[in-house]
Write a protein that holds these residues in place. Sequence first.
Motif, PDB file in Angstrom:
ATOM      1  N   GLN A 196       0.832  -1.203   0.000  1.00 60.21           N
ATOM      2  CA  GLN A 196       0.000   0.000   0.000  1.00 60.21           C
ATOM      3  C   GLN A 196       0.865   1.250   0.000  1.00 60.21           C
ATOM      4  OE1 GLN A 196      -3.553  -0.260  -0.048  1.00 60.21           O
ATOM      5  NE2 GLN A 196      -3.231   1.838  -0.760  1.00 60.21           N
ATOM      6  N   THR A 199       2.420   1.747  -3.600  1.00 57.61           N
ATOM      7  CA  THR A 199       1.496   2.217  -4.632  1.00 57.61           C
ATOM      8  C   THR A 199       1.052   3.650  -4.371  1.00 57.61           C
ATOM      9  OG1 THR A 199      -0.408   1.220  -3.479  1.00 57.61           O
ATOM     10  CG2 THR A 199       0.679  -0.103  -5.177  1.00 57.61           C
ATOM     11  N   ASN A 222      -8.099 -15.075  -4.481  1.00 55.67           N
ATOM     12  CA  ASN A 222      -8.243 -14.065  -3.419  1.00 55.67           C
ATOM     13  C   ASN A 222      -7.044 -13.134  -3.394  1.00 55.67           C
ATOM     14  OD1 ASN A 222     -10.650 -15.334  -2.534  1.00 55.67           O
ATOM     15  ND2 ASN A 222      -9.492 -16.762  -1.281  1.00 55.67           N
ATOM     16  N   LYS A 225      -7.567 -10.645  -6.226  1.00 57.92           N
ATOM     17  CA  LYS A 225      -8.568  -9.627  -5.864  1.00 57.92           C
ATOM     18  C   LYS A 225      -7.954  -8.565  -4.953  1.00 57.92           C
ATOM     19  CE  LYS A 225     -12.892 -12.321  -6.212  1.00 57.92           C
ATOM     20  NZ  LYS A 225     -12.424 -13.655  -6.522  1.00 57.92           N
ATOM     21  N   LYS A 226      -7.196  -9.016  -3.972  1.00 57.61           N
ATOM     22  CA  LYS A 226      -6.582  -8.082  -3.025  1.00 57.61           C
ATOM     23  C   LYS A 226      -5.561  -7.198  -3.721  1.00 57.61           C
ATOM     24  CE  LYS A 226      -6.108  -6.408   1.088  1.00 57.61           C
ATOM     25  NZ  LYS A 226      -7.231  -5.669   1.733  1.00 57.61           N
ATOM     26  N   LYS A 228      -5.528  -6.256  -6.805  1.00 58.82           N
ATOM     27  CA  LYS A 228      -6.223  -5.260  -7.627  1.00 58.82           C
ATOM     28  C   LYS A 228      -6.733  -4.114  -6.760  1.00 58.82           C
ATOM     29  CE  LYS A 228      -9.771  -4.657 -11.147  1.00 58.82           C
ATOM     30  NZ  LYS A 228     -10.802  -5.293 -11.990  1.00 58.82           N
ATOM     31  N   GLU A 229      -7.280  -4.453  -5.595  1.00 58.09           N
ATOM     32  CA  GLU A 229      -7.768  -3.422  -4.675  1.00 58.09           C
ATOM     33  C   GLU A 229      -6.658  -2.442  -4.303  1.00 58.09           C
ATOM     34  OE1 GLU A 229      -9.312  -5.309  -1.221  1.00 58.09           O
ATOM     35  OE2 GLU A 229     -10.894  -6.397  -2.290  1.00 58.09           O
ATOM     36  N   MET A 230      -5.415  -2.960  -4.256  1.00 56.66           N
ATOM     37  CA  MET A 230      -4.292  -2.149  -3.800  1.00 56.66           C
ATOM     38  C   MET A 230      -3.524  -1.509  -4.950  1.00 56.66           C
ATOM     39  SD  MET A 230      -2.972  -4.749  -0.827  1.00 56.66           S
ATOM     40  CE  MET A 230      -1.884  -3.572  -0.053  1.00 56.66           C
ATOM     41  N   ASN A 231      -4.070  -1.596  -6.152  1.00 52.69           N
ATOM     42  CA  ASN A 231      -3.456  -0.968  -7.331  1.00 52.69           C
ATOM     43  C   ASN A 231      -2.084  -1.540  -7.676  1.00 52.69           C
ATOM     44  OD1 ASN A 231      -5.609   0.899  -7.835  1.00 52.69           O
ATOM     45  ND2 ASN A 231      -4.879   2.097  -6.091  1.00 52.69           N
ATOM     46  N   ASP A 273      -9.350 -10.570 -12.482  1.00 53.75           N
ATOM     47  CA  ASP A 273      -9.180  -9.487 -11.519  1.00 53.75           C
ATOM     48  C   ASP A 273      -7.891  -8.694 -11.693  1.00 53.75           C
ATOM     49  OD1 ASP A 273     -11.512  -9.651  -9.624  1.00 53.75           O
ATOM     50  OD2 ASP A 273     -10.818 -11.712  -9.515  1.00 53.75           O
TER      51      ASP A 273
END
Length: 478
Positions: A196, A199, A222, A225-226, A228-231, A273
């Motif tokens: 995090q 990014t 999973n 997915k995670k 992608k959420e965190m760029n 994802d």
Amino acid sequence: MSCSCTSSSTQENIQQEVMDKINNHPCYSEGAHQHYARIHVAVAPACNIQCNYCNRKFDCSNESRPGVTSSKLQPIEAVKKVLYVGGEIQQLSVVGIAGPGDALANPKKTFETFKMLQEKAPDLKLCLSTNGLRLPEFIDEIEKYNVDHVTVTINTVDPTGEVGAQIYPWIHWNHKKVFGAEGAKILLEQQLKGIQMLTERGILVKANSVLIPGVNEADLPNVAKKLKEMNVFLHNIMPLLSKPEFGTYYGLNGQRSASDQEVMAAQEACGMDMKLMSHCRQCRADAVGLIGEDRGDEFTKEAFVDMSWDELESKYDIKAREQKHQVIENWRAALEVANEKVKIEQASKEQLSSNGETKLIAVTSAGEGTVNLHFGNATEFLIYEAGDKAIKFVMHRKVENAYCKGPEDCDGSYPIEEIKETLKDCDILLTEKIGGCPMDELKEINLICDDSYAFKPIEKSVHDAAKKYFFEKENELG
């Protein structure tokens, strides 16, 4: 009144900035990997976690996998090697620290190396690979030394730590070993925190995940997915390499390697994802050259360690390197035109084919984007998925032995069974040249062999061959 939406022009600028960062990075750009070279310098021997798939081996020239190196380097030796290699291999564009331990478990050596590289080789991109345990601690140093590509190995996001405990027996944290699920949870927390932070500062992150059959394959979607959420920019799913001779815990205890087909299934499950890296070669900690080749044996310490900085900087010759890179870019532009934009990244079957049917096509290539390698010399195959509308690159597949060992090592045997197993689900093989005997052998697995596309652009050749053998015939019948 303010608007929280990002304008289209701003998005375009961000996208262009990212494209500029990866344009000549062979690991982050599939389009660059056949044209530009990388070097890994083995200045980071220590590691702060234990992975069941890892055995850091030194003086090992016959294995190509992470954690293996033939020699360790001090920072000054590493920088001298980079300058020497950069003069010999002018398409060198990236230098990374990937072990043989963990770059951030050896922070002094890692950042001392990067500091000197900034001064001596300012045209190179700087990268590091890490397990992420100490990543939050060194974010400022990563930014300070312009390390704008970071790879983090993250194999599970299971919050209980139970999956991680099957992968990591222990981590070294706060001056002590922490075992099992407790250690795995700490590692995950640090990985996510560090990613995090990266990014948020605009540093490109590639995440590596090792596919371990029976352990983490169900959790990899999973992970995607995670990420992608965190760029995270890119997700690389690598097969577990687990032979007894590697000396890893998994290898010695019967954990099997992951198959090519399992990797493809995982890519399909995760690709919805995340943008996937499909051209990884799981490089050694001292890898040199194009991805897929290893020229490390050509550059021993004796060749460069006693050279002066003036001699090395003269050999490196930044202006000559700039000219070489411009030649490469001109060639890539010509290839793009010749390939007629038939390739789509992350494409679905519906995007590739009007009826949902696709074929797998294997290619032998020595690089530069053409079908330019004799079948007998191939130790890896580029695998594409093709439909009547477009194609996409899927993966590379290695074999331990080429069909022809060459006159020096020829013992009269021609190892075809491993190749047949490797290509058993493929429909067509495009190669520069192939003899009648191996062609007959490959007919046993219903593989069409075609050497009529020799020295032609790969992507258009793949598309044309798929149409020639399958889709045009279907259209004629229809």
